[in-house]
Design a protein around this motif. Structure first.
Motif, PDB file in Angstrom:
ATOM      1  N   LEU A  80      14.006  -4.859  -4.713  1.00  0.00           N
ATOM      2  CA  LEU A  80      14.067  -4.468  -3.304  1.00  0.00           C
ATOM      3  C   LEU A  80      13.187  -3.273  -2.932  1.00  0.00           C
ATOM      4  O   LEU A  80      12.461  -3.341  -1.923  1.00  0.00           O
ATOM      5  CB  LEU A  80      15.521  -4.201  -2.912  1.00  0.00           C
ATOM      6  N   PRO A  81      13.193  -2.158  -3.678  1.00  0.00           N
ATOM      7  CA  PRO A  81      12.385  -1.002  -3.245  1.00  0.00           C
ATOM      8  C   PRO A  81      10.895  -1.323  -3.109  1.00  0.00           C
ATOM      9  O   PRO A  81      10.271  -0.996  -2.099  1.00  0.00           O
ATOM     10  CB  PRO A  81      12.637   0.026  -4.358  1.00  0.00           C
ATOM     11  N   GLY A  82      10.341  -1.977  -4.109  1.00  0.00           N
ATOM     12  CA  GLY A  82       8.922  -2.302  -4.061  1.00  0.00           C
ATOM     13  C   GLY A  82       8.593  -3.322  -2.990  1.00  0.00           C
ATOM     14  O   GLY A  82       7.530  -3.256  -2.355  1.00  0.00           O
ATOM     15  N   LEU A  83       9.480  -4.290  -2.778  1.00  0.00           N
ATOM     16  CA  LEU A  83       9.253  -5.314  -1.757  1.00  0.00           C
ATOM     17  C   LEU A  83       9.183  -4.689  -0.366  1.00  0.00           C
ATOM     18  O   LEU A  83       8.321  -5.052   0.450  1.00  0.00           O
ATOM     19  CB  LEU A  83      10.363  -6.360  -1.818  1.00  0.00           C
ATOM     20  N   ILE A  84      10.064  -3.742  -0.092  1.00  0.00           N
ATOM     21  CA  ILE A  84      10.053  -3.065   1.208  1.00  0.00           C
ATOM     22  C   ILE A  84       8.751  -2.273   1.392  1.00  0.00           C
ATOM     23  O   ILE A  84       8.098  -2.333   2.444  1.00  0.00           O
ATOM     24  CB  ILE A  84      11.272  -2.134   1.332  1.00  0.00           C
ATOM     25  N   LEU A  85       8.347  -1.544   0.355  1.00  0.00           N
ATOM     26  CA  LEU A  85       7.126  -0.747   0.439  1.00  0.00           C
ATOM     27  C   LEU A  85       5.887  -1.627   0.624  1.00  0.00           C
ATOM     28  O   LEU A  85       5.020  -1.329   1.457  1.00  0.00           O
ATOM     29  CB  LEU A  85       6.968   0.106  -0.822  1.00  0.00           C
ATOM     30  N   LEU A  86       5.791  -2.707  -0.131  1.00  0.00           N
ATOM     31  CA  LEU A  86       4.618  -3.583  -0.047  1.00  0.00           C
ATOM     32  C   LEU A  86       4.545  -4.262   1.319  1.00  0.00           C
ATOM     33  O   LEU A  86       3.471  -4.320   1.938  1.00  0.00           O
ATOM     34  CB  LEU A  86       4.663  -4.631  -1.162  1.00  0.00           C
ATOM     35  N   THR A  87       5.666  -4.791   1.787  1.00  0.00           N
ATOM     36  CA  THR A  87       5.682  -5.480   3.079  1.00  0.00           C
ATOM     37  C   THR A  87       5.278  -4.532   4.202  1.00  0.00           C
ATOM     38  O   THR A  87       4.477  -4.892   5.081  1.00  0.00           O
ATOM     39  CB  THR A  87       7.081  -6.060   3.357  1.00  0.00           C
TER      40      THR A  87
END
Length: 476
Positions: A80-87
Motif C-alpha cells: 500500500l505505501p508504495g502504491l499510493i506514492l507511485l500513483t
C-alpha cells in the motif's frame, strides 16, 4: 523444494528467455535502432520506479513471510505505501502533458506519457503480486504469468508485421505496455484470495514501522543497484546516441538468456535459505550451492565466448558488433546470481546497510568506468564497465556476508570469476582482432574449470543417471 516444484518454477524463465530470443530479432528487423534504444530507456525507468517506490517493503515481505501468520495483512503493509506514492507521482506527471515522454524518449507526446505510466504502474503491481505466488511456492502460476506477456508481445509485434502497421515508437510502446498490463491482470487473478483478503485486513502501523526499518536502507541500496545496472544506458544516451543505446540494449537482451539461471535460482533460493534460517538447519549447504553456481557461471562465459558469432545470423548487419559486446553483458546476470549464494549472511543478520554499501561501491565504479570508456568504445565500453563493476559488487557482498555471518572458502570463487571478467573485457574491446587467441583462451578456461569442478560434474552425471521422471510427476 521438490523436483516437481522446481520444474514448475523453471518453466517461466526458460520459456520466456526462448521467446525473447524469437521476438528480439523481429523488433530489430522492423523497428529503427533509435526506437530500440528509446525502449531501453523505458525499461530503465521501470526498474528505477519499482525499486524506489517499493520502499524496500518487497524485500521485507520476503523476509517476514515465514514469521507471520496473517499473510494478507503482511501483503497490505508491503504494497500500500508504495502504491499510493507511485500513483500520486504518475498523476502529477500526467498533469504536465508529455513531460514524462520527453524525459524518456525526447518526444513530448501526452499519449506516450500515458502509455509509459500504465507500464510503470503495471510493473510495480506485478512485482508484489509475483512475490505472493513465489513465497507460496505456486510455481506453475508464477511461470505462466512470466510466459504469457512474452507471448503477447510476440503476438502484437507479429500482428504489426502481418497487417503492415506503421513501425513507429508509439506502436512499440503500446506492445510493451499491453504485455505488462496483461501480466499484471494474470497475477491479480492468480493471487485474488490474498489481495482481496488484504483489502479488509487491518493495517498494523507498528509492524509497518518495523518493516520500514528493515526496508528503508534498501531504498538507497536499491537506487545504487539501479544505477549499477542502468547508468551505462544513461551514459550512452548522454555521451553517445540512441543508436549506440539500441545496439547495447540488443546485446543486453541476448545476454538476458543467462537470466534463466538467475530467475530460476533466485526464485527458489531466497525462500529456501530463509526457511532454513527460521528452522536453524540446512545452512551448511550454502558453500556447496555456491560451487555449483560458480561452475555454471564459468561454463556460461566460456560457451558465450566460443559461440557468440551465432547472433549475427538472426540480426541485421548493423548489429554485427553485438557478437563481441554480449559476452561482457553476461557479467550482470551471472555474477549477480553467484553473489546471491554468498550474500546470505547479510539477509540472515538483517544488516541491510551492508548490502547498500556494496551496491553504492559498484555504482561508483560503474560511473567512473562508463565516463572513461564510453567516449572511446561506445556500447562496448559500457558493457565492460558494467561487467567489472559487478565483479566488485560480487566480491563486496561476499566479504560483508563473511564479516557478518561466518567464513567460507573463496579463492576459487574470486580467481575463476576474475579470469572470466578479464577475458570478457578483452573479448569485447579487441576480440575482432584477437579472434584465434580468444578462442584458445575460452577453450583453455573451459578445460581448467572441468578439472576444478570434476566432483560437481561427477555429482551431476550421477543425479541424471538416477533421476526418474516419476519423481517429478509425483513431487517426491
Amino acid at each position: 523444494m521438490t523436483p516437481k516444484k522446481i520444474a514448475a518454477f523453471a518453466i517461466g524463465p526458460i520459456s520466456g528467455a526462448l521467446l525473447g530470443l524469437i521476438s528480439l530479432p523481429t523488433i530489430t528487423w522492423f523497428f529503427s535502432q533509435e526506437d530500440v534504444g528509446r525502449m531501453a530507456m523505458l525499461q530503465v525507468t521501470i526498474g528505477f520506479s519499482t525499486l524506489l517506490f517499493s520502499l524496500g517493503l518487497d524485500q521485507a515481505y520476503v523476509r517476514e513471510f515465514h514469521e507471520v501468520t496473517d499473510k494478507p495483512s503482511l501483503l497490505k503493509r508491503a504494497l500500500l505505501p508504495g502504491l499510493i506514492l507511485l500513483t500520486t507521482t504518475l498523476l502529477v506527471l500526467l498533469m504536465f502533458g508529455g513531460t514524462l515522454a520527453n524525459w524518456l524518449f525526447e518526444i513530448p507526446e501526452w499519449h506516450l506519457s500515458l502509455l509509459a505510466s500504465t507500464a510503470l504502474l503495471a510493473a510495480f503491481l506485478s512485482r508484489f503480486l509475483s512475490l505472493v505466488l513465489r513465497m507460496n511456492e505456486q510455481g506453475l502460476a508464477y511461470s505462466m504469468s512470466q510466459l504469457l506477456p512474452k507471448l503477447l508481445l510476440l503476438a502484437v509485434i507479429g500482428t504489426y508485421v502481418v497487417i503492415g502497421a506503421e513501425k513507429s515508437l508509439t506502436n512499440l510502446v503500446i506492445a510493451n505496455a499491453a504485455a505488462l498490463a496483461f501480466v499484471c491482470i494474470v497475477f491479480a487473478y492468480n493471487t485474488r484470495r490474498e489481495w482481496l483478503a488484504s483489502m479488509t485486513a487491518s493495517l498494523d502501523f507498528q509492524h509497518l514501522k518495523h518493516m520500514l526499518r528493515f526496508g528503508l536502507p534498501l531504498i538507497l541500496g536499491g537506487i545504487a543497484f539501479w544505477g549499477l545496472t542502468a547508468i551505462d544506458k544513461m551514459f550512452l544516451r548522454t555521451l553517445a546516441s540512441f543508436e549506440e543505446l539500441g545496439l547495447y540494449s540488443v546485446a543486453v537482451s541476448f545476454a538476458a538468456a543467462a537470466t534463466i539461471l538467475q530467475s530460476v535460482f533466485s526464485t527458489i533460493w531466497a525462500p529456501t535459505v530463509y526457511k532454513w534460517a527460521s528452522k536453524g538447519e540446512g545452512l551448511e549447504n550454502v558453500h556447496k550451492v555456491s560451487r555449483y553456481i560458480l561452475a555454471l557461471v564459468v561454463l556460461a562465459f566460456c560457451l558465450a565466448g566460443l559461440l557468440s558469432w551465432v547472433v549475427t545470423f538472426v540480426l541485421p548487419p548493423k548489429y554485427d558488433a553485438v557478437r563481441w559486446i554480449v559476452v561482457s553483458c553476461l557479467g550482470f546476470p551471472l555474477l549477480y546470481t553467484l553473489s546471491e549464494t554468498t550474500v546470505v549472511g547479510i539477509g540472515i543478520s538483517k544488516r541491510t546497510g551492508f548490502a547498500m554499501l556494496a551496491a553504492i561501491s559498484g555504482f561508483a565504479i560503474n560511473l567512473v568506468g562508463n565516463w572513461l570508456l564510453i567516449p572511446h568504445f561506445g556500447a562496448a565500453g559500457a558493457a565492460v564497465s558494467t561487467c567489472i563493476s559487478f565483479w566488485v559488487f560480487f566480491v563486496l557482498r561476499t566479504e560483508f556476508s563473511i564479516y557478518l555471518w561466518k567464513s567460507m572458502p573463496r579463492l576459487l570463487l574470486y580467481s575463476f570469476t576474475l579470469v572470466c571478467v578479464s577475458g570478457a573485457a578483452v573479448f569485447t574491446l579487441w576480440g575482432d582482432s584477437l579472434k584465434g587467441l580468444m578462442a584458445a583462451y575460452w577453450v583453455l578456461l573451459l578445460c581448467a574449470s572441468g578439472f576444478a569442478f570434476k566432483d560437481e560434474v561427477r555429482d551431476l552425471f550421477a543425479f541424471l543417471k538416477n533421476f526418474k521422471f516419476d519423481d517429478v510427476r509425483h513431487g517426491s
